[in-house]
Design a protein around this motif. Structure first.
Motif, PDB file in Angstrom:
ATOM      1  N   LEU A 167       0.814  -1.217   0.000  1.00 33.16           N
ATOM      2  CA  LEU A 167       0.000   0.000   0.000  1.00 33.16           C
ATOM      3  C   LEU A 167       0.845   1.263   0.000  1.00 33.16           C
ATOM      4  O   LEU A 167       0.325   2.361  -0.228  1.00 33.16           O
ATOM      5  N   ASP A 168       2.155   1.120   0.244  1.00 28.74           N
ATOM      6  CA  ASP A 168       3.063   2.263   0.193  1.00 28.74           C
ATOM      7  C   ASP A 168       3.613   2.484  -1.208  1.00 28.74           C
ATOM      8  O   ASP A 168       4.327   3.464  -1.444  1.00 28.74           O
ATOM      9  N   LEU A 169       3.291   1.587  -2.142  1.00 27.76           N
ATOM     10  CA  LEU A 169       3.807   1.691  -3.506  1.00 27.76           C
ATOM     11  C   LEU A 169       2.888   2.546  -4.367  1.00 27.76           C
ATOM     12  O   LEU A 169       1.682   2.591  -4.153  1.00 27.76           O
ATOM     13  N   PRO A 170       3.440   3.223  -5.388  1.00 31.95           N
ATOM     14  CA  PRO A 170       2.586   3.967  -6.326  1.00 31.95           C
ATOM     15  C   PRO A 170       1.723   2.996  -7.121  1.00 31.95           C
ATOM     16  O   PRO A 170       2.199   1.958  -7.576  1.00 31.95           O
ATOM     17  N   TYR A 171       0.458   3.347  -7.273  1.00 29.27           N
ATOM     18  CA  TYR A 171      -0.468   2.467  -7.990  1.00 29.27           C
ATOM     19  C   TYR A 171      -0.651   2.927  -9.430  1.00 29.27           C
ATOM     20  O   TYR A 171      -0.827   4.118  -9.705  1.00 29.27           O
ATOM     21  N   PHE A 172      -0.610   1.975 -10.365  1.00 31.94           N
ATOM     22  CA  PHE A 172      -0.946   2.236 -11.755  1.00 31.94           C
ATOM     23  C   PHE A 172      -1.310   0.906 -12.400  1.00 31.94           C
ATOM     24  O   PHE A 172      -0.957  -0.165 -11.882  1.00 31.94           O
ATOM     25  N   ASP A 173      -2.012   0.950 -13.508  1.00 32.43           N
ATOM     26  CA  ASP A 173      -2.393  -0.276 -14.193  1.00 32.43           C
ATOM     27  C   ASP A 173      -1.135  -1.032 -14.623  1.00 32.43           C
ATOM     28  O   ASP A 173      -0.153  -0.425 -15.060  1.00 32.43           O
ATOM     29  N   HIS A 174      -1.141  -2.345 -14.474  1.00 29.83           N
ATOM     30  CA  HIS A 174      -0.023  -3.235 -14.807  1.00 29.83           C
ATOM     31  C   HIS A 174       1.125  -3.147 -13.807  1.00 29.83           C
ATOM     32  O   HIS A 174       2.217  -3.657 -14.087  1.00 29.83           O
ATOM     33  N   MET A 175       0.914  -2.540 -12.662  1.00 29.72           N
ATOM     34  CA  MET A 175       1.998  -2.419 -11.685  1.00 29.72           C
ATOM     35  C   MET A 175       2.454  -3.775 -11.143  1.00 29.72           C
ATOM     36  O   MET A 175       3.568  -3.888 -10.628  1.00 29.72           O
ATOM     37  N   HIS A 176       1.598  -4.810 -11.254  1.00 27.84           N
ATOM     38  CA  HIS A 176       1.971  -6.105 -10.676  1.00 27.84           C
ATOM     39  C   HIS A 176       3.236  -6.680 -11.315  1.00 27.84           C
ATOM     40  O   HIS A 176       3.913  -7.503 -10.704  1.00 27.84           O
ATOM     41  N   ARG A 177       3.570  -6.252 -12.535  1.00 32.25           N
ATOM     42  CA  ARG A 177       4.777  -6.735 -13.194  1.00 32.25           C
ATOM     43  C   ARG A 177       6.038  -6.019 -12.718  1.00 32.25           C
ATOM     44  O   ARG A 177       7.149  -6.414 -13.077  1.00 32.25           O
ATOM     45  N   GLY A 216       3.846  -3.057 -21.972  1.00 35.27           N
ATOM     46  CA  GLY A 216       5.027  -3.132 -21.124  1.00 35.27           C
ATOM     47  C   GLY A 216       6.070  -2.088 -21.455  1.00 35.27           C
ATOM     48  O   GLY A 216       6.768  -1.595 -20.565  1.00 35.27           O
ATOM     49  N   ILE A 217       6.213  -1.728 -22.730  1.00 35.99           N
ATOM     50  CA  ILE A 217       7.193  -0.716 -23.123  1.00 35.99           C
ATOM     51  C   ILE A 217       6.859   0.621 -22.486  1.00 35.99           C
ATOM     52  O   ILE A 217       7.729   1.305 -21.933  1.00 35.99           O
ATOM     53  N   VAL A 218       5.597   1.014 -22.547  1.00 40.59           N
ATOM     54  CA  VAL A 218       5.166   2.275 -21.942  1.00 40.59           C
ATOM     55  C   VAL A 218       5.372   2.244 -20.433  1.00 40.59           C
ATOM     56  O   VAL A 218       5.907   3.183 -19.831  1.00 40.59           O
ATOM     57  N   ASP A 219       4.967   1.147 -19.806  1.00 41.22           N
ATOM     58  CA  ASP A 219       5.106   1.031 -18.350  1.00 41.22           C
ATOM     59  C   ASP A 219       6.566   1.061 -17.924  1.00 41.22           C
ATOM     60  O   ASP A 219       6.907   1.624 -16.880  1.00 41.22           O
ATOM     61  N   LEU A 220       7.437   0.433 -18.707  1.00 43.16           N
ATOM     62  CA  LEU A 220       8.845   0.372 -18.358  1.00 43.16           C
ATOM     63  C   LEU A 220       9.440   1.768 -18.226  1.00 43.16           C
ATOM     64  O   LEU A 220      10.134   2.079 -17.250  1.00 43.16           O
ATOM     65  N   PHE A 221       9.144   2.626 -19.183  1.00 39.42           N
ATOM     66  CA  PHE A 221       9.654   3.993 -19.105  1.00 39.42           C
ATOM     67  C   PHE A 221       9.013   4.762 -17.962  1.00 39.42           C
ATOM     68  O   PHE A 221       9.655   5.626 -17.343  1.00 39.42           O
ATOM     69  N   GLY A 222       7.759   4.444 -17.656  1.00 40.13           N
ATOM     70  CA  GLY A 222       7.100   5.088 -16.524  1.00 40.13           C
ATOM     71  C   GLY A 222       7.761   4.728 -15.203  1.00 40.13           C
ATOM     72  O   GLY A 222       7.961   5.584 -14.334  1.00 40.13           O
ATOM     73  N   VAL A 223       8.117   3.445 -15.033  1.00 42.87           N
ATOM     74  CA  VAL A 223       8.783   3.019 -13.798  1.00 42.87           C
ATOM     75  C   VAL A 223      10.184   3.611 -13.716  1.00 42.87           C
ATOM     76  O   VAL A 223      10.644   3.998 -12.631  1.00 42.87           O
ATOM     77  N   MET A 224      10.876   3.717 -14.841  1.00 41.65           N
ATOM     78  CA  MET A 224      12.184   4.373 -14.838  1.00 41.65           C
ATOM     79  C   MET A 224      12.057   5.814 -14.362  1.00 41.65           C
ATOM     80  O   MET A 224      12.905   6.312 -13.601  1.00 41.65           O
ATOM     81  N   TRP A 225      11.017   6.494 -14.807  1.00 40.37           N
ATOM     82  CA  TRP A 225      10.768   7.882 -14.352  1.00 40.37           C
ATOM     83  C   TRP A 225      10.524   7.917 -12.854  1.00 40.37           C
ATOM     84  O   TRP A 225      11.079   8.775 -12.139  1.00 40.37           O
ATOM     85  N   LEU A 226       9.730   6.969 -12.338  1.00 37.53           N
ATOM     86  CA  LEU A 226       9.479   6.923 -10.901  1.00 37.53           C
ATOM     87  C   LEU A 226      10.764   6.684 -10.116  1.00 37.53           C
ATOM     88  O   LEU A 226      10.977   7.262  -9.048  1.00 37.53           O
TER      89      LEU A 226
END
Length: 240
Positions: A167-177, A216-226
């Motif tokens: 619950l302390d993690l940022p939430y977004f669609d596909h975050m489970h990966r 996954g490509i879009v999410d990957l760059f989003g997690v890198m930003w985070l």
């Protein structure tokens, strides 16, 4: 309640009863637990069968989405509703083996307290098609290089973590990966454990290879930003 087993499902009616039986076989007598199924807008008999099994299984709880919201949202729904301090997640297709949960549980209880941690299953011997195995190896290798997520198999559905950590993690669609990378982002640790993986015996997959890759490509760059924006404070007097 020590442990909540959270299982997101969509159209897995044939896999419900066998998986619940296996969870009981693995955990009865080991730890007080509950089973939390999140029905993510199923259109088959999943809701009916879960309601029937609830009549005879006091550990079973069922939450239902009015329409499908995806696996990450279903996991989050289950974790938010969980009563246990610890949460184990499983895929609902029966390919994860509940018999692996006790090993992860013992490792978690022996780990040093006070630091976020996630214990991740590693499907060393994948029982999937050649296309799925290849795409998974490629995706895991790319994620590992770009995110440094310290796990060879971040896509495995079998994971164990404290509810508060999730619950302390940022939430977004596909975050489970991306849970290992997100736990590292808040100063936590990642432990990968080899687990059993089984072929799908009933039903069919809800995922395709191409659609997962594009998202996954879009999410990957989003997690890198985070990751680049993360700061983990160190308290001078933690007891204050």
């Amino acid at each position: 309640m020590d442990l909540s087993v959270v299982i997101p499902v969509k159209n897995e009616a044939e896999n419900l009863a066998p998986l619940i039986a296996e969870i009981h076989a693995a955990l009865d007598g080991l730890v007080p637990f509950e089973i939390v199924y999140v029905d993510d807008g199923s259109t088959d008999d999943s809701a009916l069968r879960l309601a029937e099994m609830q009549q005879s299984d006091p550990t079973l709880r069922v939450l239902r989405h009015a329409k499908s919201c995806g696996q990450s949202t279903a996991v989050r729904t289950g974790v938010k509703a969980a009563r246990g301090r610890w949460v184990a997640t499983l895929d609902g297709d029966g390919q994860n083996d509940p018999a692996d949960i006790p090993n992860l549980w013992r490792m978690a209880q022996a780990a040093p307290a006070g630091r976020p941690a996630i214990f991740c299953g590693h499907r060393a011997k994948r029982r999937d098609t050649a296309v799925k195995r290849f795409s998974s190896r490629f995706a895991n290798g790319l994620r590992s290089r770009l995110l440094g997520d310290a796990t060879p198999d971040t896509g495995c559905g079998l994971k164990l973590f404290e509810r508060a950590t999730f619950l302390d993690l940022p939430y977004f669609d596909h975050m489970h990966r991306y849970l290992p990378a997100l736990v590292l982002r808040i100063g936590g640790t990642v432990v990968s454990v080899k687990v059993n993986h089984r072929p799908r015996e009933r039903g069919k997959s809800n995922y395709g290879t191409i659609d997962r890759a594009l998202v996954g490509i879009v999410d990957l760059f989003g997690v890198m930003w985070l990751q680049r924006r993360a700061k983990v404070p160190v308290l001078l007097d933690p007891q204050a």
